[in-house]
Structures are given as structure tokens and as C-alpha cells.
Design an enzyme around this catalytic site. Structure first.
Site, PDB file in Angstrom:
ATOM      1  N   LYS A  42       0.946   1.762   9.266  1.00  0.00           N
ATOM      2  CA  LYS A  42       1.511   0.854   9.668  1.00  0.00           C
ATOM      3  C   LYS A  42       2.378   1.582  10.064  1.00  0.00           C
ATOM      4  O   LYS A  42       2.981   0.178  11.766  1.00  0.00           O
ATOM      5  CB  LYS A  42       3.109   0.559   8.502  1.00  0.00           C
ATOM      6  CG  LYS A  42       2.030   0.532   7.076  1.00  0.00           C
ATOM      7  CD  LYS A  42       3.517   0.524   6.033  1.00  0.00           C
ATOM      8  CE  LYS A  42       2.653  -0.386   4.991  1.00  0.00           C
ATOM      9  NZ  LYS A  42       2.717  -0.218   3.094  1.00  0.00           N
TER      10      LYS A  42
ATOM     11  N   LYS B 282      -9.273  -2.195   4.084  1.00  0.00           N
ATOM     12  CA  LYS B 282      -8.599  -2.844   3.237  1.00  0.00           C
ATOM     13  C   LYS B 282      -8.664  -4.147   3.387  1.00  0.00           C
ATOM     14  O   LYS B 282      -7.814  -4.379   3.799  1.00  0.00           O
ATOM     15  CB  LYS B 282      -7.537  -2.233   2.656  1.00  0.00           C
ATOM     16  CG  LYS B 282      -7.238  -2.096   0.811  1.00  0.00           C
ATOM     17  CD  LYS B 282      -6.033  -1.224   1.298  1.00  0.00           C
ATOM     18  CE  LYS B 282      -4.418  -1.265   2.248  1.00  0.00           C
ATOM     19  NZ  LYS B 282      -3.477  -1.087   1.558  1.00  0.00           N
TER      20      LYS B 282
ATOM     21  N   LYS C 148      -2.267  -7.947   2.868  1.00  0.00           N
ATOM     22  CA  LYS C 148      -1.260  -8.969   2.823  1.00  0.00           C
ATOM     23  C   LYS C 148      -1.168  -8.534   4.364  1.00  0.00           C
ATOM     24  O   LYS C 148      -0.778  -9.893   5.184  1.00  0.00           O
ATOM     25  CB  LYS C 148      -0.128  -9.009   2.410  1.00  0.00           C
ATOM     26  CG  LYS C 148      -0.307  -9.233   0.405  1.00  0.00           C
ATOM     27  CD  LYS C 148       0.753  -9.475  -0.271  1.00  0.00           C
ATOM     28  CE  LYS C 148       0.375  -9.017  -1.780  1.00  0.00           C
ATOM     29  NZ  LYS C 148       1.514  -7.561  -1.530  1.00  0.00           N
TER      30      LYS C 148
HETATM   31  P1  AMP Z   1       0.806  -4.465  -2.439  1.00  0.00           P
HETATM   32  O1  AMP Z   1       0.462  -5.832  -2.133  1.00  0.00           O
HETATM   33  O2  AMP Z   1       0.755  -3.156  -0.807  1.00  0.00           O
HETATM   34  O3  AMP Z   1       2.127  -4.556  -2.942  1.00  0.00           O
HETATM   35  O4  AMP Z   1      -0.809  -3.257  -3.241  1.00  0.00           O
HETATM   36  C1  AMP Z   1      -0.228  -4.031  -5.051  1.00  0.00           C
HETATM   37  C2  AMP Z   1      -0.911  -3.504  -5.432  1.00  0.00           C
HETATM   38  O5  AMP Z   1      -2.061  -3.722  -5.437  1.00  0.00           O
HETATM   39  C3  AMP Z   1      -1.254  -1.477  -5.183  1.00  0.00           C
HETATM   40  O6  AMP Z   1      -1.434  -0.735  -7.146  1.00  0.00           O
HETATM   41  C4  AMP Z   1      -1.976  -1.356  -4.459  1.00  0.00           C
HETATM   42  O7  AMP Z   1      -2.745  -0.128  -3.930  1.00  0.00           O
HETATM   43  C5  AMP Z   1      -2.810  -2.229  -4.499  1.00  0.00           C
HETATM   44  N1  AMP Z   1      -4.175  -3.363  -3.674  1.00  0.00           N
HETATM   45  C6  AMP Z   1      -3.457  -3.676  -3.206  1.00  0.00           C
HETATM   46  N2  AMP Z   1      -4.876  -3.450  -2.003  1.00  0.00           N
HETATM   47  C7  AMP Z   1      -5.980  -3.136  -3.217  1.00  0.00           C
HETATM   48  C8  AMP Z   1      -7.044  -3.657  -2.477  1.00  0.00           C
HETATM   49  N3  AMP Z   1      -7.696  -3.854  -1.030  1.00  0.00           N
HETATM   50  N4  AMP Z   1      -7.639  -2.981  -3.010  1.00  0.00           N
HETATM   51  C9  AMP Z   1      -7.551  -2.272  -4.500  1.00  0.00           C
HETATM   52  N5  AMP Z   1      -6.261  -2.243  -4.709  1.00  0.00           N
HETATM   53  C10 AMP Z   1      -5.493  -2.682  -3.400  1.00  0.00           C
END
Ligand code: AMP
Ligand code: TRP
Length: 325
Positions: free
Chosen positions: A111, A191, A194
Site C-alpha cells: 500500500k 489480487k 477494492k
Molecule cells: P477487504 O476487502 O480488504 O476489507 O477484505 C475483506 C475480506 O475479504 C478479508 O478477509 C480478505 O482477506 C478477503 N479478501 C479480499 N480480497 C480477496 C481476494 N481477492 N481473494 C480472497 N479473499 C479476499
């Protein structure tokens, strides 16, 4: 019952990576554990964001979680900033967390590389707040995607250091991973995320899902239709693991390795299966979107419950550290 805790940032729309990596497990675990789920808005402000949009995005994420199947009769759902104990425990944890451990976190490095002009103390401290989120409820299990495994290792390290110095207050939390723990963006490069903007939104319509999937990169071994593919190296096949019944997955994997099915047809099957899972979620989302007061009530009840647990655990941590009463 053992406790589960997890969080998601309201930094944009939930996407298929979130669903496959985490949310599907959040829903499943509600029946086996006492689950606490959180929209982590304090984490979301560690990167550039529009303050005018934050309240709407927070409510919207809560609405999406309820639509995805979080059931307020079984689990607790709340917004992190409604429970101020999170930041107070984070401060206590800051004082047992080595700076070097924070500096070596992959997400911090990624980041900060992506946004060199805004490397704040908050961004560095992000995993300490995450450890506090989990430990305020003494949760032992944390359903997340693979990208959070390193943060959880650090949470355990923080717990060990706290307990060694001040007595056994906290349990060591373990991640619960799904079979699709790391979904790539449709470009197959990074990955699905968002903040990168390479996502397939969880609430996309059938048409939008197909528009996205049909451009999605598959395994590099299949240049021509007659080349055999390798499902274990294919992002599309990883997504199948969440949405396609196991028997059909095996059939597709064999057909891919024998080159008897093309990527286009394999994607068609996936698109249909995603829509089968997502259509009812989309419908519930639209229904709840029209009743924001229902979502607000769920969040208010969740925050009240969490404040009472968090208050007790924080008091225990403060007492262990020797603060004046
Ligand atoms: P975030 O969107 O970063 O707040 O992530 C929320 C949850 O989704 C967390 O448990 C992340 O590890 C999971 N997550 C986010 N992006 C991915 C992805 N591309 N593949 C699998 N899990 C994800
Ligand atoms: N860092 C997590 C993510 O981006 C979100 C999060 C914050 C979290 N606090 C948490 C996840 C506590 C699990 C437990 O995905």
C-alpha cells in the site's frame, strides 16, 4: 461456544474475492460459533477516501453483508467506530508491538508503494488495530482470505508479548481459510481488490458477471483451444471452487486437462453458477436498500452488545497493565 470475529472495510463494493475468500465462510460459521462481524471503518481511513461518501459506503457494506446471509438472529453485526474500545485497546497493543514487525508487513509495503505521498502512521499501525478488533472479544477464529494470514500471525505475536508481560489475558487467534482463499482480478495480474479496481462486484447483474468473466484471464498453458490446460493455475477455476458443485468441478478439471472443453464454455458454466448464488443475494440487497432503518437497527443492537463485551475485556487489559483506578 467459541467466538469468531471478522471484519471488512467499507472502502468500496464487496466483490467476488470477498465473497469467495471470506463472506461465504462468515455465513457458514454462524451456525457453529458465536460470530461477531464488523464493518471496519477505522481501517478504511488509512488510505485516501472521500469523507462525504463514508457514511453511505458503511451502511451499504452492512446492507450487502445482511443480503449475503449474515443473520442478526444468529450473529452480531456492527460498525467499528461505534465501539470506541477498539482504538483504546489498539493503543495498549501498540506498546507491546515491535516497530520492525509492522514495517515488514506485506500489505503495508504494497500500500505504501502504491501511494508514496500518503504513508501515515495509521497505515503502519493498521494490523495493531486489527489485533485489537479480534482480542476485544477474545475471538479464537477469524475467517479471512489468504492476504490476512500475515496480519493474524502478528496478532498472535502481539498476544504472546502481552500475555508474557502482563499475564494470560488473551487467546491466540487462528485464521479460517476457504478453498478459494486468493482470487485474482480478472486481468490475472494481482489480487482482486477494492483499492486496485480490478473487481467483479458481488452484486453485479448476470450480464455484468458475464461481461467481466468473458474477458477473464485463464491459465497461460492454453494458448490454442487444443492445448491442455491446468485448472490449478487458473483463476477462473479458483472461482469455480466457490460456486460450482464439487462433482462438476472435477468434471471440468478433467475436461480442461484433456482439452475437451474450451475456456469460453467453462466460463459459461461459471457465470450461470455465480448467478444462481448471487441472484437471491441481489434481490435481498435491493429489498434492504429500501429499508435502511432496518439495517440501522441491526447495527445499533450489534454495537450495544459489542460495547458491553468490549468494555469488560478492556477493563481486564487495563487492570493487567496496572493503570490507576
Ligand atoms: P477487504 O476487502 O480488504 O476489507 O477484505 C475483506 C475480506 O475479504 C478479508 O478477509 C480478505 O482477506 C478477503 N479478501 C479480499 N480480497 C480477496 C481476494 N481477492 N481473494 C480472497 N479473499 C479476499
Ligand atoms: N484487514 C482486514 C482486511 O482488509 C479487515 C479487518 C480489520 C479484519 N479488522 C479485522 C479482518 C479483524 C479480520 C479480523 O481484509
Amino acid at each position: 461456544m467459541k467466538r469468531v470475529f471478522s471484519g471488512i472495510q467499507p472502502s468500496g463494493e464487496a466483490h467476488l474475492g470477498n465473497y469467495a475468500g471470506a463472506l461465504k465462510n462468515w455465513v457458514r460459521l454462524q451456525d457453529e460459533y458465536e460470530c461477531i462481524y464488523c464493518v471496519v471503518d477505522y481501517h478504511a481511513v488509512t488510505q485516501p477516501y472521500e469523507s462525504a461518501e463514508l457514511p453511505g459506503k458503511t451502511l451499504d457494506m452492512a446492507t450487502s453483508l445482511l443480503a449475503a446471509g449474515i443473520d442478526p438472529e444468529k450473529a452480531t453485526l456492527f460498525v467499528q467506530s461505534a465501539v470506541p474500545e477498539h482504538t483504546e485497546l489498539a493503543w495498549l497493543f501498540n506498546c507491546v508491538t515491535p516497530l520492525g514487525e509492522l514495517e515488514r508487513m506485506t500489505q503495508f509495503k504494497d500500500k505504501s508503494a502504491r501511494n508514496r505521498k500518503n504513508i501515515t502512521a495509521g497505515l503502519l499501525d493498521y494490523p495493531v488495530l486489527q489485533a485489537a478488533d479480534i482480542m476485544l472479544y477474545k475471538a479464537e477464529y477469524v475467517p479471512v482470505g489468504e492476504d490476512q494470514v500475515q496480519h493474524l500471525e502478528l496478532s498472535r505475536e502481539i498476544v504472546r508479548r502481552f500475555n508474557t508481560r502482563y499475564g494470560d489475558v488473551f487467546p491466540e487467534p487462528q485464521p479460517i481459510l476457504s478453498t478459494a482463499k486468493r482470487i485474482l482480478g480478472l486481468d490475472g495480474q494481482a489480487k482482486m481488490s477494492k483499492s486496485i479496481g480490478n473487481t467483479l462486484p458481488m452484486l453485479a447483474t448476470a450480464e455484468e458477471i458475464w461481461d467481466g468473466l468473458k474477458t477473464g484471464v485463464t491459465c497461460s498453458k492454453r494458448v490454442r483451444l487444443k492445448d491442455p490446460g491446468e485448472p490449478d493455475e487458473c483463476n477462473i477455476f479458483t472461482i469455480h471452487k466457490t460456486f460450482t458443485p464439487e462433482e462438476k468441478q472435477m468434471e471440468l478439471a478433467t475436461a480442461c486437462r484433456e482439452a475437451s472443453i474450451g475456456c469460453f464454455d467453462c466460463k459459461k458454466v461459471l457465470a450461470a453458477n455465480i448467478d444462481e448464488t448471487m441472484a437471491p443475494i441481489r434481490e435481498r440487497y435491493l429489498e434492504l436498500k429500501g429499508k435502511p432503518e432496518v439495517v440501522r437497527e441491526v447495527l445499533a443492537a450489534g454495537a450495544a452488545r459489542c460495547r458491553s463485551i468490549a468494555g469488560e475485556v478492556l477493563a481486564e487489559a487495563r487492570a493487567a497493565m496496572g493503570f490507576f483506578k
